[in-house]
Enzyme design. Structure first.
Site, PDB file in Angstrom:
ATOM      1  CE1 TYR A  41      -4.301   5.698   5.759  1.00 48.20           C
ATOM      2  CE2 TYR A  41      -4.613   4.805   3.550  1.00 48.20           C
ATOM      3  CZ  TYR A  41      -5.138   5.269   4.745  1.00 48.20           C
ATOM      4  OH  TYR A  41      -6.500   5.316   4.931  1.00 48.20           O
TER       5      TYR A  41
ATOM      6  CG  HIS B  99      -5.375   5.730  -0.994  1.00 47.77           C
ATOM      7  ND1 HIS B  99      -6.083   4.558  -0.855  1.00 47.77           N
ATOM      8  CD2 HIS B  99      -5.391   6.002  -2.329  1.00 47.77           C
ATOM      9  CE1 HIS B  99      -6.513   4.158  -2.045  1.00 47.77           C
ATOM     10  NE2 HIS B  99      -6.087   5.015  -2.952  1.00 47.77           N
TER      11      HIS B  99
ATOM     12  CG  HIS C 280      -2.088   0.912   1.118  1.00 51.75           C
ATOM     13  ND1 HIS C 280      -2.156   1.954   0.235  1.00 51.75           N
ATOM     14  CD2 HIS C 280      -3.275   0.943   1.803  1.00 51.75           C
ATOM     15  CE1 HIS C 280      -3.313   2.587   0.371  1.00 51.75           C
ATOM     16  NE2 HIS C 280      -4.011   1.981   1.315  1.00 51.75           N
ATOM     17  N   GLY C 281       1.102   1.777  -1.207  1.00 50.34           N
ATOM     18  CA  GLY C 281       1.912   2.984  -1.340  1.00 50.34           C
ATOM     19  C   GLY C 281       1.077   4.188  -1.719  1.00 50.34           C
TER      20      GLY C 281
END
Length: 351
Positions: free
Chosen positions: A182, A180, A177-178
């Site tokens: 974060y 949004h 998950h890279g």
């Protein structure tokens, strides 16, 4: 014969043999044990139903790589033996239905609160606080601690450890998950990263952390089992966009090629949004990327079919309609009406 022949076509991307060119987009559900991050029977059946429906690639809800990476109550993890053991039941259920499932490995960085992470301060590339409330928690985000070089290296290794745990738990691979806003995206963004060392500077420099994470994960489990998700928008600033989308996509894809990425997942809220002239993010991505692309962004079956036919994406990811319709593909195939997603109705329960 369904009119969505491309959508229902089997395909292979990386190591993944998919029954259809569909994916279940990763969606935070917050049904794991809040203290242990362990998933339960409800979650097993939730994923089983989507696999049984024929979804090609199930991308799990975000699964944190460390307790300090948690940004919502009830989020699962992949850093303890108990968590790995519990996820095995989910992956077994998906595989029993002929499905493929990857774990989305996640660290929220500054988008957290000390009560969610056992008293620690959130961590980030730079100590800049977000002026907003934590979703589903309704308390203001805390001011984060700036990560030292030593801590950065440690967190990179936590992603790799979680990837290994995912494979041990029976997942077919991982999505990093890279996106949004974060942690990985906080390093990539000029809004949240003001560092002057090798992790800062221009976009190419700010992608150093992302590249290190990808490289270690690929070294741990293989490039053909690793997906990278990235995005222009942030959950804490949905209006944020790259100043020059064409240049940004070129820089991202160059970084991905450098570390051996095979599958990318650009993420937008609206698939049809124009980022450069009349070009969508997927038009731009295809301009610079020959490999598999997963597309997402309020896709309807018609829009997904059109994009697959055009070749700008290889797999269409469906989000909220899959929360309210566990039999989504069956309904699409038979021309049945879909249950419209409603947050008040559908968020509080796993169907």
């Amino acid at each position: 014969m369904t009119k969505y022949s491309k959508l229902f076509e089997p395909t292979k991307i990386g190591a993944f043999n998919l029954k259809t060119r569909t994916a279940m987009a990763p969606m935070t559900r917050s049904f794991a044990d809040d203290n242990t991050g362990v998933v339960n029977d409800q979650i097993v059946e939730y994923y089983r139903k989507r696999a049984k429906d024929g979804i090609g690639l199930i991308i799990s809800e975000g699964v944190v790589v460390t307790p300090r990476g948690k940004g919502n109550p009830g989020v699962p993890g992949l850093y303890s033996r108990e968590q790995v053991h519990a996820w095995k039941r989910v992956t077994d259920a998906v595989h029993e239905e002929g499905g493929t499932i990857v774990a989305q490995i996640w660290h929220v960085g500054r988008l957290s609160h000390h009560e969610l992470i056992k008293g620690s301060a959130p961590e980030a590339p730079t100590a800049i606080q977000v002026d907003a409330l934590v979703p589903r928690f309704r308390k203001p985000y805390d001011k984060p601690e700036e990560m030292t070089i030593g801590r950065i290296k440690e967190v990179v290794s936590l992603y790799a450890a979680a990837a290994k745990n995912a494979i041990e738990a029976g997942f077919d691979g991982v999505e990093i998950h890279g996106a949004h806003g974060y942690l990985i995206d906080q390093f990539a963004s000029d809004v949240s990263n003001k560092r002057t060392d090798e992790y800062g500077g221009d976009l190419a420099g700010r992608l150093t952390f992302m590249k290190e994470v990808i490289k270690e994960v690929i070294d741990a489990i293989g490039a053909d089992r690793t997906i990278i998700r990235f995005s222009p928008h942030k959950v804490d600033n949905a209006e944020y966009r790259w100043e020059d989308a064409d240049a940004a996509i070129r820089t991202f894809t160059e970084a991905f090629k450098e570390v051996g990425v095979k599958i990318i997942h650009p993420s937008v809220l609206d698939f049809t949004e124009k980022f450069a002239g009349d070009q969508t993010i997927y038009d731009l991505a295809r301009k610079y990327w020959d490999g598999p692309i997963i597309g997402v962004g309020s896709l309807t079956p018609d829009l997904a079919e059109e994009a697959l036919e055009k070749g700008v994406i290889d797999v269409a990811a469906i989000g909220r309609p899959l929360i309210s319709n566990p039999d989504y593909l069956e309904k699409v195939k038979n021309g049945e009406e879909l249950v419209e997603y409603d947050a008040k109705t559908h968020l509080p329960e796993l169907v």
